[in-house]
Motif scaffolding. Structure first.
Motif, short mmCIF file in Angstrom:
data_model
loop_
_atom_site.label_atom_id
_atom_site.label_comp_id
_atom_site.label_asym_id
_atom_site.label_seq_id
_atom_site.Cartn_x
_atom_site.Cartn_y
_atom_site.Cartn_z
N MET A 1 0.84 -1.19 0.00
CA MET A 1 0.00 0.00 0.00
C MET A 1 0.88 1.24 0.00
O MET A 1 1.80 1.35 0.78
CB MET A 1 -0.92 -0.01 1.22
CG MET A 1 -1.82 1.21 1.32
SD MET A 1 -2.84 1.18 2.81
CE MET A 1 -3.77 -0.32 2.55
N ILE A 3 1.48 4.91 0.93
CA ILE A 3 1.03 5.98 1.81
C ILE A 3 1.89 7.20 1.53
O ILE A 3 3.08 7.22 1.80
CB ILE A 3 1.13 5.59 3.30
CG1 ILE A 3 0.38 4.29 3.55
CG2 ILE A 3 0.63 6.71 4.17
CD1 ILE A 3 -1.10 4.40 3.36
N GLN A 54 -11.89 10.74 -4.54
CA GLN A 54 -11.35 10.56 -3.20
C GLN A 54 -11.10 11.93 -2.57
O GLN A 54 -10.44 12.79 -3.16
CB GLN A 54 -10.03 9.78 -3.28
CG GLN A 54 -9.29 9.64 -1.96
CD GLN A 54 -7.83 9.24 -2.18
OE1 GLN A 54 -7.13 9.84 -2.98
NE2 GLN A 54 -7.40 8.20 -1.49
N ARG A 56 -9.03 13.77 -0.09
CA ARG A 56 -7.74 13.50 0.53
C ARG A 56 -7.66 14.15 1.92
O ARG A 56 -8.18 15.24 2.14
CB ARG A 56 -6.62 14.03 -0.36
CG ARG A 56 -6.57 13.37 -1.72
CD ARG A 56 -5.79 14.19 -2.73
NE ARG A 56 -4.42 14.38 -2.34
CZ ARG A 56 -3.44 13.51 -2.57
NH1 ARG A 56 -3.70 12.38 -3.20
NH2 ARG A 56 -2.21 13.76 -2.19
N SER A 60 -1.98 15.17 3.70
CA SER A 60 -1.34 14.68 2.48
C SER A 60 -0.93 15.86 1.59
O SER A 60 -1.31 17.00 1.83
CB SER A 60 -2.29 13.76 1.72
OG SER A 60 -3.42 14.48 1.27
N PRO A 69 -8.54 8.01 -6.82
CA PRO A 69 -7.76 7.01 -6.10
C PRO A 69 -6.52 6.66 -6.92
O PRO A 69 -6.64 6.36 -8.11
CB PRO A 69 -8.72 5.80 -6.00
CG PRO A 69 -10.08 6.36 -6.23
CD PRO A 69 -9.90 7.52 -7.16
N GLU A 86 -3.79 0.51 -6.89
CA GLU A 86 -3.99 1.63 -5.99
C GLU A 86 -5.48 1.84 -5.70
O GLU A 86 -5.87 2.15 -4.57
CB GLU A 86 -3.40 2.90 -6.61
CG GLU A 86 -1.89 2.98 -6.53
CD GLU A 86 -1.39 3.25 -5.12
OE1 GLU A 86 -2.15 3.84 -4.33
OE2 GLU A 86 -0.26 2.86 -4.80
N GLU A 89 -6.51 -0.67 -3.18
CA GLU A 89 -5.97 -0.39 -1.86
C GLU A 89 -6.63 0.82 -1.20
O GLU A 89 -6.89 0.83 0.00
CB GLU A 89 -4.45 -0.16 -1.96
CG GLU A 89 -3.66 -1.40 -2.34
CD GLU A 89 -2.18 -1.10 -2.52
OE1 GLU A 89 -1.79 0.08 -2.39
OE2 GLU A 89 -1.41 -2.05 -2.76
N GLU A 90 -6.92 1.84 -1.99
CA GLU A 90 -7.42 3.09 -1.42
C GLU A 90 -8.94 3.20 -1.40
O GLU A 90 -9.50 3.94 -0.58
CB GLU A 90 -6.85 4.28 -2.20
CG GLU A 90 -5.35 4.42 -2.07
CD GLU A 90 -4.83 5.73 -2.65
OE1 GLU A 90 -3.63 6.00 -2.48
OE2 GLU A 90 -5.63 6.47 -3.27
N ASP A 130 -7.47 3.09 3.63
CA ASP A 130 -6.15 3.53 4.06
C ASP A 130 -6.26 4.95 4.63
O ASP A 130 -7.30 5.61 4.47
CB ASP A 130 -5.12 3.42 2.92
CG ASP A 130 -5.21 4.53 1.90
OD1 ASP A 130 -6.02 5.46 2.08
OD2 ASP A 130 -4.48 4.47 0.91
N GLU A 132 -5.21 7.78 3.81
CA GLU A 132 -5.14 8.95 2.94
C GLU A 132 -6.51 9.51 2.58
O GLU A 132 -6.59 10.60 2.02
CB GLU A 132 -4.39 8.60 1.66
CG GLU A 132 -2.89 8.42 1.84
CD GLU A 132 -2.18 8.32 0.50
OE1 GLU A 132 -2.19 9.30 -0.25
OE2 GLU A 132 -1.62 7.25 0.21
N SER A 133 -7.58 8.76 2.86
CA SER A 133 -8.91 9.19 2.43
C SER A 133 -9.74 9.71 3.59
O SER A 133 -9.84 9.07 4.64
CB SER A 133 -9.65 8.02 1.77
OG SER A 133 -8.94 7.53 0.65
#
Length: 300
Positions: A1, A3, A54, A56, A60, A69, A86, A89-90, A130, A132-133
């Motif tokens: 993943m 990050i 997404q 963020r 970030s 994403p 990605e 994962e996201e 994850d 980041e979202s």
């Protein structure tokens, strides 16, 4: 993943396991881009709900904005594979839930960002998976510009949006393409058709260059239809390639398929070296390409 690290001045978050691609690329003017091997993102299009965006997190890079994403590609990873990984994962995008339509690449020489535009073929609900979202949402196409967008996505969105209405399809005159190669196909027409369709399937997976198909962007993944007739009519569909068995004349079926697709607003290419058939499909709204156009692109 992947990050992404925090923006300068923001508190550092735990990164967890890192891939060699998880690093900044810095241009001579000091501008930084995330992803040693470039980055990729998924623009998933749902016909009813719009595009998946997404939101963020604030810490970030360009935080608190909306984007796709995506993230850094792994070493040796294709842009398509990176975008799909990605997105899984996201945003929890399931495998097989989207079908690639086109790949658009921003090339800054020291760094690239690839946007994979893909149609949702199995509806799903995105899942924040994850750190980041802040939020994941389906956003109507007409509403995207009302959101606070990541600068990179904001710059690319007008061109990407203009391509959303373009849906290419390629109809292949299998008998004609087989006949263009004197490899003994006449001894086993069905077997030769199966081999050709297997090669078409391989091409469908890697896509066709925009230059080849006469469209903007970089790579397209058209809908493929292979029209077969006679002894080859028993050949089964090859996954990414739909096999259409002509009930009568193969030429008539090709014209019918080209006309149907063109009437639906599709950008249609018919592959045949038969001049009369080429004239008929052109009258139906398609573009005709000779067998060599396709043979030069097929994997061995």
């Amino acid at each position: 993943m992947t990050i992404e690290p925090p923006a300068p001045g923001e508190p550092r978050r735990p990164l967890g396991p890192r891939d060699p691609g998880d690093a900044w690329v810095v241009r001579g003017d000091g501008t930084r881009y995330w992803g040693r091997f470039g980055a990729a993102g998924l623009l998933a299009i749902d016909a009813d709900r719009g595009v998946l965006l997404q939101h963020r997190v604030a810490w970030s890079h360009h935080g608190d904005t909306w984007a796709l994403p995506g993230g850094a590609r792994h070493e040796g990873e294709s842009a398509c594979d990176g975008a799909l990984r990605e997105a899984a994962e996201e945003a929890g995008v399931p495998a097989g839930a989207v079908r690639p339509r086109l790949l658009s690449v921003l090339d800054l020489e020291v760094w690239t960002y690839a946007t994979l535009v893909a149609d949702v073929v199995a509806p799903f609900e995105p899942v924040i998976s994850d750190p980041e979202s802040r939020e994941l949402a389906w956003v109507p196409v007409d509403a995207v510009e009302s959101y606070l967008l990541h600068p990179g996505f904001a710059a690319s969105w007008p061109a990407l949006r203009s391509l959303l209405a373009v849906r290419p399809a390629v109809v292949v005159d299998v008998a004609n393409v087989m006949g263009a190669v004197p490899d003994g196909w006449w001894r086993d027409r069905a077997g030769a058709a199966e081999r050709l369709i297997a090669r078409l399937t391989a091409l469908a997976e890697v896509g066709v260059s925009a230059e080849r198909i006469g469209l903007p962007a970089d790579t397209w993944f058209p809908q493929w239809l292979a029209v077969v007739e006679g002894q080859a009519a028993r050949v089964a569909s090859g996954g990414a390639v739909e096999v259409v068995a002509a009930p009568g004349s193969g030429d008539d079926e090709i014209v019918a398929q080209a006309s149907r697709l063109a009437s639906a607003g599709r950008t249609v290419t018919v592959v045949t070296s038969d001049r009369e058939l080429a004239r008929r499909v052109t009258d139906a709204g398609a573009t005709a390409r000779g067998a060599r156009w396709l043979l030069d692109q097929l994997p061995a």
